[in-house]
Design a protein around this motif. Structure first.
Motif, PDB file in Angstrom:
ATOM      1  N   MET A   1       4.090  -0.487  -5.829  1.00  0.00           N
ATOM      2  CA  MET A   1       4.648  -0.053  -7.092  1.00  0.00           C
ATOM      3  C   MET A   1       3.737  -0.454  -8.252  1.00  0.00           C
ATOM      4  O   MET A   1       3.592   0.294  -9.200  1.00  0.00           O
ATOM      5  N   ARG A   2       3.133  -1.615  -8.144  1.00  0.00           N
ATOM      6  CA  ARG A   2       2.250  -2.049  -9.230  1.00  0.00           C
ATOM      7  C   ARG A   2       1.020  -1.156  -9.312  1.00  0.00           C
ATOM      8  O   ARG A   2       0.489  -0.919 -10.390  1.00  0.00           O
ATOM      9  N   LEU A   3       0.557  -0.649  -8.156  1.00  0.00           N
ATOM     10  CA  LEU A   3      -0.583   0.262  -8.169  1.00  0.00           C
ATOM     11  C   LEU A   3      -0.231   1.542  -8.910  1.00  0.00           C
ATOM     12  O   LEU A   3      -1.017   2.047  -9.714  1.00  0.00           O
ATOM     13  N   LEU A   4       0.960   2.073  -8.656  1.00  0.00           N
ATOM     14  CA  LEU A   4       1.413   3.273  -9.354  1.00  0.00           C
ATOM     15  C   LEU A   4       1.487   3.031 -10.862  1.00  0.00           C
ATOM     16  O   LEU A   4       1.063   3.870 -11.657  1.00  0.00           O
ATOM     17  N   LEU A   5       1.997   1.876 -11.254  1.00  0.00           N
ATOM     18  CA  LEU A   5       2.098   1.558 -12.673  1.00  0.00           C
ATOM     19  C   LEU A   5       0.718   1.441 -13.311  1.00  0.00           C
ATOM     20  O   LEU A   5       0.490   1.936 -14.413  1.00  0.00           O
ATOM     21  N   LEU A  75       9.954   4.171 -17.839  1.00  0.00           N
ATOM     22  CA  LEU A  75      10.575   2.866 -18.080  1.00  0.00           C
ATOM     23  C   LEU A  75      11.116   2.265 -16.782  1.00  0.00           C
ATOM     24  O   LEU A  75      10.973   1.060 -16.538  1.00  0.00           O
ATOM     25  N   LEU A  76      11.747   3.080 -15.952  1.00  0.00           N
ATOM     26  CA  LEU A  76      12.249   2.590 -14.663  1.00  0.00           C
ATOM     27  C   LEU A  76      11.114   2.132 -13.757  1.00  0.00           C
ATOM     28  O   LEU A  76      11.220   1.105 -13.079  1.00  0.00           O
ATOM     29  N   VAL A  77      10.030   2.886 -13.725  1.00  0.00           N
ATOM     30  CA  VAL A  77       8.879   2.510 -12.899  1.00  0.00           C
ATOM     31  C   VAL A  77       8.296   1.195 -13.392  1.00  0.00           C
ATOM     32  O   VAL A  77       7.993   0.296 -12.606  1.00  0.00           O
ATOM     33  N   SER A  78       8.149   1.049 -14.690  1.00  0.00           N
ATOM     34  CA  SER A  78       7.573  -0.192 -15.214  1.00  0.00           C
ATOM     35  C   SER A  78       8.515  -1.376 -15.029  1.00  0.00           C
ATOM     36  O   SER A  78       8.080  -2.501 -14.818  1.00  0.00           O
ATOM     37  N   GLY A  79       9.813  -1.132 -15.086  1.00  0.00           N
ATOM     38  CA  GLY A  79      10.780  -2.215 -14.893  1.00  0.00           C
ATOM     39  C   GLY A  79      10.866  -2.686 -13.457  1.00  0.00           C
ATOM     40  O   GLY A  79      11.156  -3.850 -13.183  1.00  0.00           O
ATOM     41  N   SER A  80      10.606  -1.800 -12.513  1.00  0.00           N
ATOM     42  CA  SER A  80      10.700  -2.195 -11.099  1.00  0.00           C
ATOM     43  C   SER A  80       9.398  -2.756 -10.558  1.00  0.00           C
ATOM     44  O   SER A  80       9.357  -3.212  -9.413  1.00  0.00           O
ATOM     45  N   ALA A  81       8.344  -2.745 -11.328  1.00  0.00           N
ATOM     46  CA  ALA A  81       7.042  -3.212 -10.858  1.00  0.00           C
ATOM     47  C   ALA A  81       6.795  -4.662 -11.247  1.00  0.00           C
ATOM     48  O   ALA A  81       5.733  -5.022 -11.710  1.00  0.00           O
ATOM     49  N   ARG A  82       7.768  -5.495 -11.043  1.00  0.00           N
ATOM     50  CA  ARG A  82       7.599  -6.904 -11.411  1.00  0.00           C
ATOM     51  C   ARG A  82       6.942  -7.662 -10.263  1.00  0.00           C
ATOM     52  O   ARG A  82       6.911  -7.213  -9.130  1.00  0.00           O
ATOM     53  N   ARG A  83       6.456  -8.816 -10.584  1.00  0.00           N
ATOM     54  CA  ARG A  83       5.840  -9.665  -9.558  1.00  0.00           C
ATOM     55  C   ARG A  83       6.924 -10.254  -8.679  1.00  0.00           C
ATOM     56  O   ARG A  83       8.019 -10.542  -9.121  1.00  0.00           O
TER      57      ARG A  83
END
Length: 178
Positions: A1-5, A75-83
């Motif tokens: 997910m972080r790669l997508l972000l 916003l949902l993508v960025s919110g779910s890409a936490r460490r």
């Protein structure tokens, strides 16, 4: 997910930067030569074409709705890409201590590989689970799995963690490894 972000933020940043460069070039050319034709983007023709369009027309409303939905998805993508850090017990009120799942897996893996009867081990860790796949030296050692399980539980118990992850251990023989 972080790669997508990271990919999305890079593409959006490049698009905004390109639009800014085009805007700067067009505005500089328009100020330097009033009345001259556009250099890159035919913005005068676009303005003339959009002048009769009202804000209450159907295509404008659908475009605005699409932009709002796209913004919410981003916003949902960025919110779910936490460490996925693992929180440890805090030594003081002002101090927060975390570790990564990779570090926890390295600690457990080092101890398991050093155990007697283990030739290799693969460890994956998260906040809730520690999974160990160990390879024994001999194929018929029935005591190796309980021994490795207790070793892993001891290593996890020694760490200052407020909640203990579940431990799953699988022991395979060298023949099963292939």
């Amino acid at each position: 997910m972080r790669l997508l972000l990271r990919l999305l933020s890079t593409l959006l940043g490049l698009a905004v930067a390109a639009a800014g460069v085009v805007l700067a070039i067009e505005m500089t050319a328009s100020l330097a030569r009033p009345g001259a034709p556009e250099l890159i983007v035919p913005w005068r023709a676009w303005m003339a074409g959009l002048e009769p369009v009202s804000w209450s027309r159907q295509p404008v409303l659908w475009t605005a709705g699409g932009v709002v939905v796209l913004g919410l998805v981003l916003l949902l993508v960025s919110g779910s890409a936490r460490r996925k850090d693992i929180r440890l017990s805090d030594p003081a009120d002002e101090v927060v201590v975390t570790t990564s799942p990779r570090s926890l897996a390295r600690i457990v893996g080092t101890r398991v590989r050093a155990a007697e009867g283990v030739t290799a081990a693969t460890v994956t860790a998260s906040r809730k689970k520690v999974r160990v796949r160990a390879t024994g030296r001999s194929s018929g050692d029935p005591d190796l799995r309980p021994k490795v399980t207790e070793l892993v539980r001891g290593v996890v118990a020694d760490l200052p963690m407020p909640s203990r992850p579940k431990v799953r251990v699988a022991v395979v023989s060298p023949k099963d490894r292939r």
